[in-house]
Design a protein around this motif. Structure first.
Motif, PDB file in Angstrom:
ATOM      1  N   THR A  79       4.351   9.213  -3.171  1.00 27.03           N
ATOM      2  CA  THR A  79       4.939   9.848  -4.410  1.00 27.03           C
ATOM      3  C   THR A  79       6.227  10.644  -4.250  1.00 27.03           C
ATOM      4  OG1 THR A  79       3.858  12.077  -3.908  1.00 27.03           O
ATOM      5  CG2 THR A  79       2.548  10.646  -5.290  1.00 27.03           C
ATOM      6  N   PRO A  80       7.135  10.918  -5.108  1.00 26.26           N
ATOM      7  CA  PRO A  80       8.238  11.638  -4.799  1.00 26.26           C
ATOM      8  C   PRO A  80       8.194  12.828  -3.762  1.00 26.26           C
ATOM      9  CG  PRO A  80       8.329  11.037  -7.107  1.00 26.26           C
ATOM     10  CD  PRO A  80       6.871  10.858  -6.415  1.00 26.26           C
ATOM     11  N   GLU A  81       7.155  13.598  -3.942  1.00 26.06           N
ATOM     12  CA  GLU A  81       6.760  14.696  -3.443  1.00 26.06           C
ATOM     13  C   GLU A  81       6.533  14.456  -1.819  1.00 26.06           C
ATOM     14  OE1 GLU A  81       6.378  15.342  -7.585  1.00 26.06           O
ATOM     15  OE2 GLU A  81       5.555  13.819  -6.206  1.00 26.06           O
ATOM     16  N   LEU A  82       5.792  13.208  -1.498  1.00 23.81           N
ATOM     17  CA  LEU A  82       5.288  13.007  -0.294  1.00 23.81           C
ATOM     18  C   LEU A  82       6.706  12.357   0.492  1.00 23.81           C
ATOM     19  CD1 LEU A  82       1.892  10.794  -0.607  1.00 23.81           C
ATOM     20  CD2 LEU A  82       2.390  13.025   0.665  1.00 23.81           C
ATOM     21  N   GLN A  83       7.312  11.735  -0.387  1.00 27.18           N
ATOM     22  CA  GLN A  83       8.708  11.061   0.404  1.00 27.18           C
ATOM     23  C   GLN A  83       9.472  12.205   0.719  1.00 27.18           C
ATOM     24  OE1 GLN A  83      11.485   9.346  -2.117  1.00 27.18           O
ATOM     25  NE2 GLN A  83      12.985   8.787  -0.440  1.00 27.18           N
ATOM     26  N   LYS A  84       9.642  13.189  -0.204  1.00 24.44           N
ATOM     27  CA  LYS A  84      10.535  14.338   0.217  1.00 24.44           C
ATOM     28  C   LYS A  84      10.067  15.289   1.538  1.00 24.44           C
ATOM     29  CE  LYS A  84      12.626  18.441  -2.038  1.00 24.44           C
ATOM     30  NZ  LYS A  84      12.797  19.285  -3.110  1.00 24.44           N
ATOM     31  N   THR A 114       1.009  -1.099   0.086  1.00 24.73           N
ATOM     32  CA  THR A 114       0.007   0.013   0.061  1.00 24.73           C
ATOM     33  C   THR A 114       0.814   1.294  -0.028  1.00 24.73           C
ATOM     34  OG1 THR A 114      -1.711  -1.244   1.181  1.00 24.73           O
ATOM     35  CG2 THR A 114      -1.661   1.165   1.314  1.00 24.73           C
ATOM     36  N   MET A 115       1.811   1.184   0.906  1.00 28.57           N
ATOM     37  CA  MET A 115       2.849   2.566   0.922  1.00 28.57           C
ATOM     38  C   MET A 115       3.533   2.698  -0.504  1.00 28.57           C
ATOM     39  SD  MET A 115       6.210   3.104   0.811  1.00 28.57           S
ATOM     40  CE  MET A 115       7.027   1.538   1.241  1.00 28.57           C
ATOM     41  N   LEU A 116       3.962   1.547  -1.260  1.00 30.25           N
ATOM     42  CA  LEU A 116       4.650   1.618  -2.434  1.00 30.25           C
ATOM     43  C   LEU A 116       3.537   2.204  -3.551  1.00 30.25           C
ATOM     44  CD1 LEU A 116       6.587  -1.553  -3.051  1.00 30.25           C
ATOM     45  CD2 LEU A 116       7.608   0.707  -2.437  1.00 30.25           C
ATOM     46  N   ARG A 117       2.315   1.682  -3.606  1.00 35.77           N
ATOM     47  CA  ARG A 117       1.275   2.287  -4.438  1.00 35.77           C
ATOM     48  C   ARG A 117       0.997   3.627  -4.156  1.00 35.77           C
ATOM     49  NH1 ARG A 117      -4.229  -0.338  -2.964  1.00 35.77           N
ATOM     50  NH2 ARG A 117      -4.045   1.450  -1.361  1.00 35.77           N
ATOM     51  N   ASP A 118       0.781   4.225  -2.860  1.00 30.49           N
ATOM     52  CA  ASP A 118       0.271   5.493  -2.599  1.00 30.49           C
ATOM     53  C   ASP A 118       1.389   6.634  -2.572  1.00 30.49           C
ATOM     54  OD1 ASP A 118      -2.158   4.254  -2.563  1.00 30.49           O
ATOM     55  OD2 ASP A 118      -2.163   4.017  -0.526  1.00 30.49           O
ATOM     56  N   ASP A 159      19.172   4.723  -1.321  1.00 36.34           N
ATOM     57  CA  ASP A 159      19.400   3.728  -2.159  1.00 36.34           C
ATOM     58  C   ASP A 159      18.255   3.135  -3.040  1.00 36.34           C
ATOM     59  OD1 ASP A 159      22.184   3.500  -1.655  1.00 36.34           O
ATOM     60  OD2 ASP A 159      21.960   1.716  -0.347  1.00 36.34           O
ATOM     61  N   CYS A 160      16.956   3.505  -2.251  1.00 40.09           N
ATOM     62  CA  CYS A 160      15.648   3.220  -2.508  1.00 40.09           C
ATOM     63  C   CYS A 160      14.845   4.238  -2.698  1.00 40.09           C
ATOM     64  CB  CYS A 160      15.063   1.924  -1.822  1.00 40.09           C
ATOM     65  SG  CYS A 160      15.970   0.578  -1.893  1.00 40.09           S
ATOM     66  N   PRO A 161      14.885   5.122  -3.536  1.00 37.44           N
ATOM     67  CA  PRO A 161      14.058   6.387  -3.512  1.00 37.44           C
ATOM     68  C   PRO A 161      12.685   6.161  -4.197  1.00 37.44           C
ATOM     69  CG  PRO A 161      15.439   6.556  -5.474  1.00 37.44           C
ATOM     70  CD  PRO A 161      16.169   5.102  -4.486  1.00 37.44           C
ATOM     71  N   ILE A 162      11.554   6.905  -3.933  1.00 36.31           N
ATOM     72  CA  ILE A 162      10.530   6.939  -4.759  1.00 36.31           C
ATOM     73  C   ILE A 162      10.750   7.658  -5.948  1.00 36.31           C
ATOM     74  CG2 ILE A 162       7.856   7.701  -4.538  1.00 36.31           C
ATOM     75  CD1 ILE A 162       8.725   5.136  -2.662  1.00 36.31           C
ATOM     76  N   PHE A 163      10.626   7.213  -7.039  1.00 30.06           N
ATOM     77  CA  PHE A 163      10.500   8.013  -8.304  1.00 30.06           C
ATOM     78  C   PHE A 163       9.224   7.525  -9.078  1.00 30.06           C
ATOM     79  CE2 PHE A 163      12.773   3.815  -8.843  1.00 30.06           C
ATOM     80  CZ  PHE A 163      12.149   3.392 -10.108  1.00 30.06           C
ATOM     81  N   HIS A 164       8.941   8.711 -10.065  1.00 27.71           N
ATOM     82  CA  HIS A 164       7.780   8.686 -10.838  1.00 27.71           C
ATOM     83  C   HIS A 164       7.827   7.287 -11.748  1.00 27.71           C
ATOM     84  CE1 HIS A 164       6.250  12.566  -9.691  1.00 27.71           C
ATOM     85  NE2 HIS A 164       7.446  13.091 -10.040  1.00 27.71           N
ATOM     86  N   GLY A 165       6.559   6.659 -11.348  1.00 26.81           N
ATOM     87  CA  GLY A 165       6.385   5.489 -12.163  1.00 26.81           C
ATOM     88  C   GLY A 165       6.865   4.068 -11.517  1.00 26.81           C
ATOM     89  N   LEU A 166       7.202   4.404 -10.407  1.00 25.95           N
ATOM     90  CA  LEU A 166       7.952   3.146  -9.366  1.00 25.95           C
ATOM     91  C   LEU A 166       7.150   1.959  -9.191  1.00 25.95           C
ATOM     92  CD1 LEU A 166      10.137   1.785  -7.688  1.00 25.95           C
ATOM     93  CD2 LEU A 166       9.133   3.194  -5.532  1.00 25.95           C
TER      94      LEU A 166
END
Length: 432
Positions: free
Chosen positions: A76-81, A70-74, A95-102
């Motif tokens: 976004t890079p903006e939320l992670q930042k 659920t975390m991976l699905r929801d 090492d494991c960033p959230i990127f667009h289309g992940l």
């Protein structure tokens, strides 16, 4: 007269558009570079080419926790930042960033491994290839080592629906810790990992696991085999370990299917690796496994010099297809990246002195062969009620004309920019 293997090959053009970040060593574009060479050498004519579907939520949670998916699905890079600290528990960091289309990327490479296993189970293929897969570090609820979804585990779980025993082989320079951890207490999966394990700059080489004494627990005692090596091992030493160990594994464990993770960071010249395996030596390990004639799921993995990765996986695709390819590279989109050689075989001097002493290598081999000898034959397993197969949509197949048409002119903006810079001599294609 030998029977020709039926091979399923999974690829999607979307891989060219996924981008971990400008300073990140993981470049999904290496998969597109491999695919261009596969097309250039006409290897696709010897395989059934499939476009991966998107794995469903229930398929991903066959191993991973619901909260993690659920975390991976929801996210976004903006939320992670904005909420960096809250994602650290999931392994979401540098090492494991959230990127667009992940999440779409994860669903694609995971589905390819699941579907490859499905086709093996049903006799629709003898070998299934997913170079986008092999992301072996991901844990049940944690991303790790550039890996988010552990497609190796998902593929093995699918194979276990039809096979009492599955063998996992890992030739990535990094220990296959996520897969070993998932099956550490069972005798239905044997995990064999050949990897670097030593201190580097005061820190253990990632992930720091995979010692000779890590052999499994409970019912899985003796069914994890780790081959920890030090920097600079060459092809002769490596295959001198690989072949006798794997021969003994096959004799004792008697698997019904194999998953082979072909991380290319064990090759000489890799940006992160410290082994000195040649291209042919790496491919020889694949050739040796293929010769056992079992249903085999072949996956990618590590590899951080893109041109080296593309060369290795192309040669190994040829090996799996029983084809011989020319040394001169064919014309294709990424040809300039392979300068100055423009050849399949590349000349890279060993970057690291070989610190693997003959006596220590022999000790490792003897220890592992004794471990295998102590196992009481292949474990039995009565499959009274087989779990249901993955609920798959119709497979989408493409003929060669469709493949060429879809690839024509398809390069994402940032990759086009890099290519132009290479052509103008502004950047080194070896490290691009």
């Amino acid at each position: 007269m030998s029977v020709k293997n039926k091979i399923a090959y999974f690829y999607d053009n979307d891989y060219t558009g996924y981008y971990y970040g400008p300073d990140h060593p993981m470049k999904p574009q290496r998969i597109a570079m491999t695919h261009q060479l596969v097309l250039g050498y006409d290897l696709h004519k010897h395989m059934d080419v499939y476009r991966p579907r998107l794995a469903q939520y229930d398929e991903l949670t066959a191993f991973h926790s619901e909260d993690f998916i659920t975390m991976l699905r929801d996210t976004t890079p903006e939320l992670q930042k904005a909420h960096w600290d809250s994602y650290l528990k999931w392994g979401i960091e540098y090492d494991c960033p959230i990127f667009h289309g992940l999440f779409r990327f994860c669903r694609q490479y995971a589905a390819a491994s699941i579907d490859g296993a499905y086709k093996l189970n049903h006799g629709q293929a003898d070998i299934a290839i997913n170079w986008a897969g092999g992301l072996h570090h991901a844990k049940k609820s944690e991303a790790s080592g550039f890996c988010y979804i552990n497609d190796c585990v998902l593929g093995i779980l699918e194979l276990l629906k039809h096979h009492p025993r599955v063998l996992y082989i890992d030739i990535d320079i990094h220990h296959g810790d996520g897969v070993e951890e998932a099956f550490y207490t069972t005798d239905r999966v044997m995990c064999v990992s050949f990897h670097l394990k030593q201190e580097w700059g005061g820190q253990p080489f990632f992930p720091g696991t995979g010692g000779l004494d890590e052999t499994g627990e409970y019912q899985g005692k003796g069914y994890s085999l780790n081959v920890p090596l030090v920097q600079g091992i060459d092809t002769e030493q490596y295959l001198g370990l690989f072949k006798p160990i794997m021969s003994k594994v096959m004799e004792v464990f008697q698997p019904g299917a194999i998953v082979l993770q072909c991380g290319a960071d064990s090759l000489v010249g890799d940006r992160l690796g410290m082994f000195n395996l040649t291209l042919e030596g790496h491919a020889e390990a694949v050739r040796f496994v293929k010769a056992f004639g079992l249903p085999t799921l072949v996956l990618g993995g590590g590899g951080y010099t893109k041109t080296t990765v593309a060369r290795a996986w192309t040669l190994e695709t040829a090996v799996l297809c029983d084809q011989v390819v020319e040394d001169a590279l064919p014309q294709q989109t990424y040809l300039e990246y392979f300068s100055p050689e423009y050849r399949l075989n590349y000349n890279r001097r060993p970057s690291w002195p070989n610190q693997n002493k003959k006596e220590e290598v022999e000790r490792i081999k003897v220890t592992l062969l004794q471990q295998l000898q102590q196992l009481q034959g292949a474990p039995g397993f009565a499959m009274k009620e087989r779990p249901p197969d993955a609920l798959l949509p119709e497979f989408v197949t493409e003929d060669e004309d469709q493949v060429h048409q879809r690839l024509k002119g398809y390069v994402k903006t940032h990759f086009e920019h890099n290519l132009k810079c290479v052509e103008k001599g502004l950047i080194d294609p070896y490290n691009a």
